[in-house]
Design a protein around this motif. Structure first.
Motif, PDB file in Angstrom:
ATOM      1  N   LEU A  36       0.842  -1.195   0.000  1.00 37.77           N
ATOM      2  CA  LEU A  36       0.000   0.000   0.000  1.00 37.77           C
ATOM      3  C   LEU A  36       0.876   1.243   0.000  1.00 37.77           C
ATOM      4  CD1 LEU A  36      -2.865   1.349   0.446  1.00 37.77           C
ATOM      5  CD2 LEU A  36      -2.215   1.411   2.867  1.00 37.77           C
ATOM      6  N   ALA A  37       0.480   2.227  -0.797  1.00 38.16           N
ATOM      7  CA  ALA A  37       1.160   3.522  -0.782  1.00 38.16           C
ATOM      8  C   ALA A  37       0.165   4.612  -1.149  1.00 38.16           C
ATOM      9  CB  ALA A  37       2.339   3.535  -1.760  1.00 38.16           C
ATOM     10  N   THR A  38       0.378   5.783  -0.595  1.00 37.13           N
ATOM     11  CA  THR A  38      -0.402   6.952  -0.999  1.00 37.13           C
ATOM     12  C   THR A  38       0.567   8.038  -1.435  1.00 37.13           C
ATOM     13  OG1 THR A  38      -0.463   8.050   1.174  1.00 37.13           O
ATOM     14  CG2 THR A  38      -2.159   6.388   0.714  1.00 37.13           C
ATOM     15  N   LYS A  39       0.119   8.878  -2.356  1.00 34.40           N
ATOM     16  CA  LYS A  39       0.932   9.993  -2.830  1.00 34.40           C
ATOM     17  C   LYS A  39       0.100  11.268  -2.768  1.00 34.40           C
ATOM     18  CE  LYS A  39       3.493  11.752  -6.835  1.00 34.40           C
ATOM     19  NZ  LYS A  39       3.864  11.498  -8.253  1.00 34.40           N
ATOM     20  N   ASP A  40       0.516  12.185  -1.907  1.00 33.37           N
ATOM     21  CA  ASP A  40      -0.133  13.491  -1.789  1.00 33.37           C
ATOM     22  C   ASP A  40      -1.648  13.347  -1.676  1.00 33.37           C
ATOM     23  OD1 ASP A  40      -0.031  16.249  -1.548  1.00 33.37           O
ATOM     24  OD2 ASP A  40      -0.262  16.597  -3.697  1.00 33.37           O
ATOM     25  N   LEU A  41      -2.087  12.418  -0.849  1.00 33.26           N
ATOM     26  CA  LEU A  41      -3.514  12.110  -0.733  1.00 33.26           C
ATOM     27  C   LEU A  41      -4.238  13.197   0.063  1.00 33.26           C
ATOM     28  CD1 LEU A  41      -5.692   9.965  -1.361  1.00 33.26           C
ATOM     29  CD2 LEU A  41      -5.163   8.927   0.852  1.00 33.26           C
ATOM     30  N   LYS A  42      -5.400  13.620  -0.473  1.00 35.01           N
ATOM     31  CA  LYS A  42      -6.195  14.660   0.174  1.00 35.01           C
ATOM     32  C   LYS A  42      -7.650  14.226   0.265  1.00 35.01           C
ATOM     33  CE  LYS A  42      -3.265  18.371  -1.677  1.00 35.01           C
ATOM     34  NZ  LYS A  42      -3.229  19.610  -2.488  1.00 35.01           N
ATOM     35  N   LYS A  43      -8.268  14.593   1.376  1.00 35.59           N
ATOM     36  CA  LYS A  43      -9.707  14.421   1.535  1.00 35.59           C
ATOM     37  C   LYS A  43     -10.268  15.649   2.227  1.00 35.59           C
ATOM     38  CE  LYS A  43     -13.805  12.901   1.453  1.00 35.59           C
ATOM     39  NZ  LYS A  43     -14.546  12.924   0.155  1.00 35.59           N
ATOM     40  N   TYR A  44     -11.021  16.432   1.454  1.00 33.93           N
ATOM     41  CA  TYR A  44     -11.670  17.625   1.974  1.00 33.93           C
ATOM     42  C   TYR A  44     -13.173  17.383   2.062  1.00 33.93           C
ATOM     43  CZ  TYR A  44      -7.358  20.167   0.617  1.00 33.93           C
ATOM     44  OH  TYR A  44      -6.068  20.594   0.474  1.00 33.93           O
ATOM     45  N   PHE A  45     -13.774  17.925   3.110  1.00 34.28           N
ATOM     46  CA  PHE A  45     -15.223  17.879   3.255  1.00 34.28           C
ATOM     47  C   PHE A  45     -15.769  19.298   3.112  1.00 34.28           C
ATOM     48  CE2 PHE A  45     -13.697  14.205   5.672  1.00 34.28           C
ATOM     49  CZ  PHE A  45     -14.503  13.193   5.149  1.00 34.28           C
ATOM     50  N   PRO A  46     -16.712  19.523   2.200  1.00 38.04           N
ATOM     51  CA  PRO A  46     -17.224  20.881   1.984  1.00 38.04           C
ATOM     52  C   PRO A  46     -17.994  21.402   3.195  1.00 38.04           C
ATOM     53  CG  PRO A  46     -18.536  19.282   0.768  1.00 38.04           C
ATOM     54  CD  PRO A  46     -17.365  18.526   1.324  1.00 38.04           C
ATOM     55  N   VAL A  47     -17.834  22.680   3.446  1.00 41.45           N
ATOM     56  CA  VAL A  47     -18.587  23.381   4.482  1.00 41.45           C
ATOM     57  C   VAL A  47     -19.577  24.313   3.785  1.00 41.45           C
ATOM     58  CG1 VAL A  47     -18.477  24.966   6.438  1.00 41.45           C
ATOM     59  CG2 VAL A  47     -16.658  23.280   6.093  1.00 41.45           C
TER      60      VAL A  47
END
Length: 338
Positions: free
Chosen positions: A18-29
């Motif tokens: 497993l690897a992630t690269k510059d992973l982002k998770k944003y939740f809208p407000v």
């Protein structure tokens, strides 16, 4: 430190299981009369890490730092906002439902609260066999044999199979959840604080069970926890997370013996120790964790840092550097900027 962790910061992103690269998770407000988007909660904001097959990477940090969101995003229970997730050499960042159904046979999750993660209307046998029915083409006999094998391996008895989850203690419920996660022979298990809802007397038994099962099935774990004693007991490497970003990544031994990042030092100093010297050396972080909706500029930890060195901490985001061989730290003390 494992080779796969090193590869995250300089070689191929798809090394390891497993690897992630510059992973982002944003939740809208959303807000206002029209309920329009007014901002984002940046729960995971550019995380790169990797786990070697058969190893355990511990993910630690204060509540609200984004570690559970990272685990669920890796599992694709949340769709990533940006970045990449590599599993077994394949980029699964935008894999569709049909493809993810096949992939999920090899990646399963154990949730924090077993009582809420187990369907109260299903028997233990039905709970364990549900992933087999959904993700495999095994016959009824094969599913039954696998269920009997697993119920024994997690320390329960055949007579428990027809009971409902509410008839068990918290530790027994988590054993059922572990059996369910193992039912389809996965390669990776994301363990999201699997012992935090359990009594202290039960935690060690569950940890020992997970360790034994890892040896039996050559499992790879992403182990999420805020309990550093648990991390020290079960993990090969540790990634320290603060406000959506990684602060430090190193082997478990290095993290506990010689933490580099000021935030890691503060976490290590909070580990209970009866010695008077330890109490004297306790690092108390001032203030609350900033909001991930409006994180500080520059280094996100600078508002609470006991080693603040000036304006650069407020204006420039530190990059991951290698202060010593095989370990990585995101701090201006090691970036060469000072």
């Amino acid at each position: 430190m494992s080779e796969s962790i090193q590869s995250t910061y300089g070689v191929a992103q798809d090394d390891g299981l497993l690897a992630t690269k510059d992973l982002k998770k944003y939740f809208p407000v959303k807000g206002g009369i029209l309920n329009r988007k007014v901002g984002d909660v940046k729960a995971v904001d550019g995380v790169s890490l990797a786990i070697e097959e058969g190893k355990t990477l511990g993910l630690v940090g204060e509540s609200g730092c984004g570690k559970s969101t990272l685990g669920k995003t890796i599992m694709r229970l949340h769709d990533p906002t940006d970045g990449n997730i590599y599993f077994d050499g394949e980029d699964i960042s935008d894999a569709g439902k049909s493809r993810m159904r096949k992939i999920r046979r090899n990646m399963q999750i154990i949730f924090q609260d077993p009582a809420s993660s187990l369907n109260p209307r299903m028997s233990v046998a039905e709970l364990i066999q549900e992933p087999m029915k959904t993700l495999t083409d095994w016959s009824k006999e094969e599913r039954r044999d696998r269920t009997l094998e697993l119920i024994s391996e997690v320390g329960l008895q055949e007579g428990h199979l027809q009971r409902a989850p509410h008839e068990f203690s918290g530790g027994q419920q988590q054993r059922v959840a572990i059996a369910r996660a193992l039912s389809v022979n996965p390669k990776l298990i994301v363990a999201d604080e699997p012992t935090s809802a359990l009594d202290v007397s039960v935690q060690a038994k569950i940890l020992n069970l997970l360790s034994d099962l890892q040896d039996t099935y050559d499992l790879t774990f992403l182990f999420i926890s805020h309990d550093l004693s648990v991390i020290k007991h079960i993990c090969d490497d540790v990634a320290v997370m603060y406000l959506g970003k990684l602060a430090e990544v190193a082997s478990t031994e290095e993290i506990f013996d010689d933490p580099k990042h000021p935030y890691t030092k503060a976490l290590m100093s909070a580990v209970p120790d009866a010695s008077a010297e330890s109490m004297t050396d306790r690092i108390l972080l001032e203030g609350d964790v900033p909001s991930p909706e409006n994180p500080p500029s520059g280094c996100r930890f600078h508002t609470r840092c006991q080693e603040y060195i000036g304006e650069i901490c407020e204006t420039d985001e530190p990059q991951f550097t290698e202060p010593s061989a095989g370990r990585y730290c995101s701090c201006h003390h090691y970036s060469g900027s000072t």
